[in-house]
Design a protein around this motif. Structure first.
Motif, mmCIF file in Angstrom:
data_model
loop_
_atom_site.group_PDB
_atom_site.id
_atom_site.type_symbol
_atom_site.label_atom_id
_atom_site.label_comp_id
_atom_site.label_asym_id
_atom_site.label_seq_id
_atom_site.Cartn_x
_atom_site.Cartn_y
_atom_site.Cartn_z
ATOM 1 N N SER A 1 0.845 -1.188 0.000
ATOM 2 C CA SER A 1 0.000 0.000 0.000
ATOM 3 C C SER A 1 0.879 1.236 0.000
ATOM 4 O O SER A 1 2.076 1.170 0.303
ATOM 5 N N LYS A 2 0.284 2.379 -0.339
ATOM 6 C CA LYS A 2 1.033 3.631 -0.348
ATOM 7 C C LYS A 2 1.403 4.066 1.067
ATOM 8 O O LYS A 2 2.455 4.650 1.294
ATOM 9 N N GLU A 3 0.499 3.807 2.025
ATOM 10 C CA GLU A 3 0.748 4.121 3.426
ATOM 11 C C GLU A 3 0.282 2.943 4.279
ATOM 12 O O GLU A 3 -0.266 1.969 3.770
ATOM 13 N N GLU A 4 0.510 3.050 5.575
ATOM 14 C CA GLU A 4 0.200 1.952 6.482
ATOM 15 C C GLU A 4 -1.259 1.505 6.366
ATOM 16 O O GLU A 4 -2.163 2.328 6.260
ATOM 17 N N ILE A 5 -1.451 0.198 6.409
ATOM 18 C CA ILE A 5 -2.795 -0.362 6.455
ATOM 19 C C ILE A 5 -3.179 -0.510 7.925
ATOM 20 O O ILE A 5 -2.558 -1.268 8.666
ATOM 21 N N ARG A 6 -4.194 0.244 8.338
ATOM 22 C CA ARG A 6 -4.607 0.268 9.740
ATOM 23 C C ARG A 6 -5.820 -0.612 10.017
ATOM 24 O O ARG A 6 -6.086 -0.945 11.169
ATOM 25 N N SER A 7 -6.583 -0.956 8.980
ATOM 26 C CA SER A 7 -7.821 -1.721 9.184
ATOM 27 C C SER A 7 -7.861 -2.907 8.237
ATOM 28 O O SER A 7 -7.596 -2.766 7.037
ATOM 29 N N ILE A 8 -8.208 -4.058 8.785
ATOM 30 C CA ILE A 8 -8.445 -5.272 7.997
ATOM 31 C C ILE A 8 -9.719 -5.905 8.529
ATOM 32 O O ILE A 8 -9.885 -6.074 9.735
ATOM 33 N N GLN A 9 -10.632 -6.234 7.632
ATOM 34 C CA GLN A 9 -11.920 -6.783 8.054
ATOM 35 C C GLN A 9 -12.307 -7.956 7.164
ATOM 36 O O GLN A 9 -12.186 -7.880 5.938
ATOM 37 N N VAL A 10 -12.773 -9.034 7.790
ATOM 38 C CA VAL A 10 -13.226 -10.213 7.055
ATOM 39 C C VAL A 10 -14.644 -9.988 6.562
ATOM 40 O O VAL A 10 -15.488 -9.424 7.273
ATOM 41 N N GLY A 11 -14.913 -10.426 5.337
ATOM 42 C CA GLY A 11 -16.245 -10.335 4.760
ATOM 43 C C GLY A 11 -16.780 -11.707 4.410
ATOM 44 O O GLY A 11 -16.105 -12.726 4.583
ATOM 45 N N PRO A 12 -17.984 -11.771 3.872
ATOM 46 C CA PRO A 12 -18.575 -13.061 3.491
ATOM 47 C C PRO A 12 -18.024 -13.565 2.166
ATOM 48 O O PRO A 12 -17.508 -12.791 1.357
ATOM 49 N N GLY A 13 -18.153 -14.877 1.943
ATOM 50 C CA GLY A 13 -17.811 -15.453 0.648
ATOM 51 C C GLY A 13 -16.358 -15.308 0.246
ATOM 52 O O GLY A 13 -16.053 -15.140 -0.937
ATOM 53 N N GLY A 14 -15.443 -15.366 1.204
ATOM 54 C CA GLY A 14 -14.025 -15.274 0.872
ATOM 55 C C GLY A 14 -13.524 -13.865 0.641
ATOM 56 O O GLY A 14 -12.406 -13.678 0.157
ATOM 57 N N LEU A 15 -14.308 -12.863 0.993
ATOM 58 C CA LEU A 15 -13.879 -11.473 0.823
ATOM 59 C C LEU A 15 -13.149 -10.984 2.076
ATOM 60 O O LEU A 15 -13.436 -11.430 3.183
ATOM 61 N N PHE A 16 -12.229 -10.060 1.892
ATOM 62 C CA PHE A 16 -11.708 -9.291 3.014
ATOM 63 C C PHE A 16 -11.340 -7.902 2.520
ATOM 64 O O PHE A 16 -11.165 -7.661 1.328
ATOM 65 N N PHE A 17 -11.264 -6.969 3.467
ATOM 66 C CA PHE A 17 -11.121 -5.550 3.146
ATOM 67 C C PHE A 17 -9.919 -4.973 3.894
ATOM 68 O O PHE A 17 -9.655 -5.340 5.035
ATOM 69 N N THR A 18 -9.216 -4.049 3.234
ATOM 70 C CA THR A 18 -8.119 -3.337 3.882
ATOM 71 C C THR A 18 -8.313 -1.839 3.688
ATOM 72 O O THR A 18 -8.781 -1.390 2.639
ATOM 73 N N GLY A 19 -7.956 -1.083 4.718
ATOM 74 C CA GLY A 19 -8.019 0.368 4.642
ATOM 75 C C GLY A 19 -6.683 0.958 5.037
ATOM 76 O O GLY A 19 -6.101 0.558 6.047
ATOM 77 N N ASP A 20 -6.172 1.912 4.249
ATOM 78 C CA ASP A 20 -4.814 2.418 4.495
ATOM 79 C C ASP A 20 -4.809 3.896 4.870
ATOM 80 O O ASP A 20 -5.845 4.539 5.010
#
Length: 433
Positions: free
Chosen positions: A396-415
């Motif tokens: 990522s361009k900057e630090e990833i502070r948030s990671i969240q699991v989603g349904p159906g094999g999804l996951f999310f990252t926020g930087d």
């Protein structure tokens, strides 16, 4: 050019002359290997020297020295998931130039700055990555742009087709899970320190208050009591816990009759801000800027143990089976297990080269346990558990502070730039080959 005069003889001899042995008195252009030679003509070779006959490999084309360098680069836990696409097809020209495989790996495990800006002229021949991840087990689906500062929370309420993201830009954005479009922006008037969902509820921690929204009834509540920023939220034993800037942990209990959250307790013990909370095994675990982890009984709400093995801020705590995992800015990830006495002790310490920010556990497409570990070098390491073998990396361009699991094999990252990325686990090509 007069090749017979003065210093030009040195150029002539570097080229070896018309009759010289191609394996002697020749030099491959350093700048050509780097992909940026602009001399025409160049006095050095723009090709690799052929290996001596005695070093030919089994296929007659690769030297044993080069084969060894390749093995040293890719052998090990992470090798099975790194396909040729991760090296962008131009890796072979850097082997001889780096003087060691460690430099080669570090150079290749970097996103091309020109590609990020949309103007890399080397294309597939670029020695840097033209993608935001390495590994064959997950892929990037889409990117959600809109936040102006670090994304500090991601939530997916059950029964809803909306994704909620909170940021230090003092807003919460609501996204449509089908189209990826932003449906609305909620201005809170304070930086979002954390955000979770529990059932239909979305809880958001901002300075001096916790906001609660019921996505089914559209009701909104404000829970007062926190002093300073709310950094962590978790639900356990029908209680909502909030870790605050003054080191206390506040608890509320929902009253269905009055449809509100009533103060239940205030847990004291930490001397600095509580930045991480997790519930497991009828215990509440809190990580703090005071470098400690406190273990609280969910029945009595009393502290039953204090863990002091970390030497810096405990950024994240995670429960996995009968283990507790913790990570810190001290560059260490610790695995804790309960002894016969019931106290937790460190059973394994994993060390990184950078400070650790957040942990997230999930299962891959084959239901295998995986740990995502965000570091403050703007990467997320992806590990198989319990072996801690690396199987991929997210950049990522900057630090990833948030990671969240989603349904159906999804996951999310926020930087730190405000970008939210949506990822999906896919079949492991290396294991099915």
């Amino acid at each position: 050019m007069d090749v017979d005069g003065g210093g030009n003889k040195r150029v002539f001899h570097r080229l070896g002359g018309p009759q010289s042995d191609p394996s002697k008195n020749q030099k491959v252009c350093f700048h050509w290997r780097a992909g940026k030679c602009n001399r025409h003509p160049c006095p050095f070779l723009h090709r690799e020297l052929p290996p001596p006959p005695s070093q030919q490999g089994l296929n007659g084309t690769a030297s044993s020295k080069r084969h060894h360098a390749f093995s040293a680069t890719t052998d090990g836990p992470s090798a099975r998931n790194r396909g040729p696409n991760n090296f962008n097809g131009g890796a072979s020209s850097t082997w001889g130039r780096t003087g060691g495989t460690r430099v080669f790996v570090r150079k290749m495990e970097k996103v091309c700055n020109y590609w990020v800006q949309g103007n890399c002229s080397y294309g597939d021949k670029c020695k840097f990555l033209h993608c935001w991840s390495m590994g064959d087990s997950f892929s990037l689906l889409t990117q959600l742009d809109g936040h102006q500062k670090v994304v500090s929370g991601i939530a997916l309420p059950s029964g809803s087709d909306k994704l909620y993201t909170g940021s230090k830009d003092q807003t919460v954005r609501v996204w449509d899970c089908q189209s990826g479009q932003c449906l609305g922006v909620i201005n809170l008037g304070g930086e979002v320190g954390c955000m979770i969902s529990e059932g239909p509820w979305v809880f958001v921690g901002i300075p001096d208050v916790v906001k609660a929204w019921n996505t089914q009834t559209n009701s909104e509540l404000s829970l007062s009591g926190p002093v300073g920023q709310v950094y962590a939220l978790v639900v356990g034993n029908d209680l909502l816990f909030a870790g605050t800037q003054d080191g206390s942990i506040l608890a509320w209990k929902f009253n269905a009759v009055t449809n509100c959250f009533e103060p239940a307790a205030s847990l004291k013990g930490h001397t600095l801000a509580v930045v991480s909370l997790v519930v497991g095994a009828n215990r509440l675990y809190s990580g703090s800027m005071d470098h400690s982890i406190r273990v609280w009984s969910l029945e009595t709400l009393q502290c039953i143990q204090t863990l002091t093995e970390h030497t810096s801020v405990v950024m994240s705590v995670l429960c996995w089976d009968q283990f507790l995992l913790s990570c810190s800015l001290d560059q260490q990830l610790k695995v804790w297990v309960a002894t016969q006495s019931g106290n937790l002790e460190v059973t394994y310490t994993h060390k990184e080269e950078h400070g650790l920010i957040t942990l997230c556990g999930m299962h891959d497409s084959e239901a295998k346990p995986v740990l995502l570990c965000a570091c403050n070098d703007n990467t997320v390491r992806v590990y198989d558990l319990p072996a801690f073998s690396e199987r991929g990396k997210i950049f990522s361009k900057e630090e990833i502070r948030s990671i969240q699991v989603g349904p159906g094999g999804l996951f999310f990252t926020g930087d730190g730039t405000g970008q939210v990325r949506v990822w999906k686990w896919v079949a492991d090509l290396a294991s099915t080959a």
